[in-house]
Design a protein around this motif. Sequence first.
Motif, short mmCIF file in Angstrom:
data_model
loop_
_atom_site.label_atom_id
_atom_site.label_comp_id
_atom_site.label_asym_id
_atom_site.label_seq_id
_atom_site.Cartn_x
_atom_site.Cartn_y
_atom_site.Cartn_z
N LEU A 100 -0.18 -23.78 -24.94
CA LEU A 100 -1.48 -24.19 -25.46
C LEU A 100 -2.31 -22.98 -25.88
O LEU A 100 -2.88 -22.95 -26.98
CB LEU A 100 -2.23 -25.01 -24.42
N THR A 101 -2.38 -21.97 -25.03
CA THR A 101 -3.20 -20.80 -25.35
C THR A 101 -2.58 -19.99 -26.49
O THR A 101 -3.31 -19.39 -27.29
CB THR A 101 -3.38 -19.91 -24.12
N ALA A 102 -1.25 -19.97 -26.57
CA ALA A 102 -0.59 -19.23 -27.65
C ALA A 102 -0.91 -19.83 -29.01
O ALA A 102 -1.22 -19.11 -29.96
CB ALA A 102 0.93 -19.21 -27.42
N VAL A 103 -0.86 -21.17 -29.11
CA VAL A 103 -1.12 -21.79 -30.42
C VAL A 103 -2.60 -21.71 -30.79
O VAL A 103 -2.95 -21.56 -31.97
CB VAL A 103 -0.61 -23.26 -30.46
N VAL A 104 -3.48 -21.80 -29.79
CA VAL A 104 -4.91 -21.67 -30.08
C VAL A 104 -5.22 -20.26 -30.57
O VAL A 104 -5.91 -20.07 -31.59
CB VAL A 104 -5.75 -22.01 -28.83
N ALA A 105 -4.70 -19.27 -29.85
CA ALA A 105 -4.94 -17.88 -30.26
C ALA A 105 -4.34 -17.60 -31.63
O ALA A 105 -4.98 -16.99 -32.50
CB ALA A 105 -4.35 -16.93 -29.22
N ALA A 106 -3.11 -18.07 -31.84
CA ALA A 106 -2.44 -17.82 -33.13
C ALA A 106 -3.18 -18.47 -34.29
O ALA A 106 -3.26 -17.91 -35.38
CB ALA A 106 -1.00 -18.33 -33.06
N SER A 107 -3.75 -19.65 -34.06
CA SER A 107 -4.45 -20.35 -35.14
C SER A 107 -5.69 -19.60 -35.60
O SER A 107 -6.15 -19.77 -36.73
CB SER A 107 -4.83 -21.76 -34.68
N LEU A 108 -6.25 -18.78 -34.71
CA LEU A 108 -7.44 -18.00 -35.06
C LEU A 108 -7.10 -16.56 -35.45
O LEU A 108 -8.00 -15.77 -35.75
CB LEU A 108 -8.41 -17.99 -33.88
N ALA A 109 -5.80 -16.23 -35.41
CA ALA A 109 -5.37 -14.88 -35.76
C ALA A 109 -4.66 -14.83 -37.10
O ALA A 109 -4.10 -13.80 -37.48
CB ALA A 109 -4.43 -14.34 -34.67
N GLN A 110 -4.66 -15.94 -37.84
CA GLN A 110 -3.95 -15.97 -39.12
C GLN A 110 -4.68 -15.14 -40.19
O GLN A 110 -5.90 -15.00 -40.16
CB GLN A 110 -3.80 -17.42 -39.60
N THR A 111 -3.90 -14.63 -41.12
CA THR A 111 -4.44 -13.79 -42.18
C THR A 111 -4.56 -14.59 -43.48
O THR A 111 -4.09 -15.74 -43.58
CB THR A 111 -3.52 -12.58 -42.43
N SER A 112 -5.15 -13.96 -44.47
CA SER A 112 -5.31 -14.61 -45.78
C SER A 112 -3.99 -14.78 -46.51
O SER A 112 -3.93 -15.47 -47.53
CB SER A 112 -6.27 -13.79 -46.65
N ASP A 113 -2.92 -14.19 -45.99
CA ASP A 113 -1.59 -14.36 -46.58
C ASP A 113 -0.92 -15.65 -46.13
O ASP A 113 0.16 -15.99 -46.62
CB ASP A 113 -0.68 -13.18 -46.21
N SER A 114 -1.52 -16.35 -45.18
CA SER A 114 -0.92 -17.57 -44.63
C SER A 114 -0.72 -18.62 -45.71
O SER A 114 -1.62 -18.86 -46.54
CB SER A 114 -1.81 -18.14 -43.52
N ILE A 115 0.45 -19.24 -45.69
CA ILE A 115 0.77 -20.27 -46.68
C ILE A 115 -0.03 -21.54 -46.44
O ILE A 115 -0.58 -22.15 -47.35
CB ILE A 115 2.28 -20.56 -46.66
N SER A 116 -0.11 -21.95 -45.17
CA SER A 116 -0.87 -23.16 -44.83
C SER A 116 -1.68 -22.89 -43.56
O SER A 116 -1.31 -23.32 -42.46
CB SER A 116 0.06 -24.35 -44.61
N PRO A 117 -2.77 -22.15 -43.68
CA PRO A 117 -3.58 -21.80 -42.51
C PRO A 117 -4.21 -23.03 -41.86
O PRO A 117 -4.56 -23.99 -42.56
CB PRO A 117 -4.65 -20.87 -43.09
N MET A 118 -4.35 -22.98 -40.55
CA MET A 118 -4.96 -24.09 -39.83
C MET A 118 -6.46 -24.15 -40.09
O MET A 118 -7.04 -25.23 -40.16
CB MET A 118 -4.67 -23.98 -38.34
#
Length: 346
Positions: A100-118
């Motif tokens: 749970l904490t990994a996906v929450v943290a990762a969703s807020l750590a995405q960059t502008s290169d992300s294909i489908s950002p959350m």
Amino acid sequence: MSNANLDKSFTAAAPNKTSLLSGLNGKMPKDTGIFIVMIGIALIFEILGWSIRDQSFLLNPNRLLLIVLQVAIIGIIAVGVTQVIITTGIDLSSGSLIALTAVVAASLAQTSDSISPMYPALLDLPAVIPIGAGIGVGILCGFINGFLITRTGIPPFIATLGMMVSARGLAQYYTKGNPVSFLSDGFTAIGQGAMPVIIFLVIAVIFHVALKHTRYGKYIYAIGGNMTSAKVSGINVNKYLVTVYTIAGGLAGLAGVVLAARVSSGQSSMGVSYELDAIAAAVIGGSSLMGGVGRITGTLIGAVILGLIKSGFTFIGVDSYIQDIIKGIIIVAAVAIDMRRNRKKV
């Protein structure tokens, strides 16, 4: 009763305890027995490596790096689980909290290169935000565990089992089963190189000192030794139990953040059975499921032993299912030795 008197009353409850094998030899210093076991296991795999594969097990830098990285993640969780076990509790939720904490943290750590950002409006955030969010979620879940246990009387096994199932479900719902990738370099930096090991060692030192030299530690051991006496003596047992479970949740959150940073992705399948490895590390390291006994140093050695066993069996080609069977036998043996030692004390 004053705090000074309480401190004096429970100094005897501080961690003057025995490890897995020290009960077999009262002259052994603390953790010496389990340390000898660790060295023996490493040497056995070294011998088997030359006999079966004609290779060295210990002199392979890549293998040793993998072992210490695995130990770091499990060890961070195990530091929190050890404190829970000292209070006679159990925490089955830490593996799911990692997811749970990994996906929450990762969703807020995405960059502008992300294909489908959350969150398209929250890209390229400073690393401190996803790190803080992941740890914060862990702290919240740990607090809920402690609240349920202290305010409703639900046994720790049931409360944390419920959190285990709920947190895993939340992680899957949050991501719809998809991995969260394209994470910023600032975020992934905490999972690269020796950083996970450094984080683990810092956490271990902090809580080793806290348990051994602070009022918090004295009260935790007192609660685990005899909860009724602790209450009568004026210790706010509920407050400290909530604190212990909150710390365990926060450390699981930290482990989830570090794991996501290490693999540069957040996935709802992360952390499966990690809670069992953390409990095993604590028990093998000398923590008693009957409460009142446990040390961070022993847990650290227990985590290393698990890492050696897992890597060693993989090295010599033992099937992963057989590895789980052997790990289960080791846990049962450690608990059996602990129960035998406690019966002798009665």
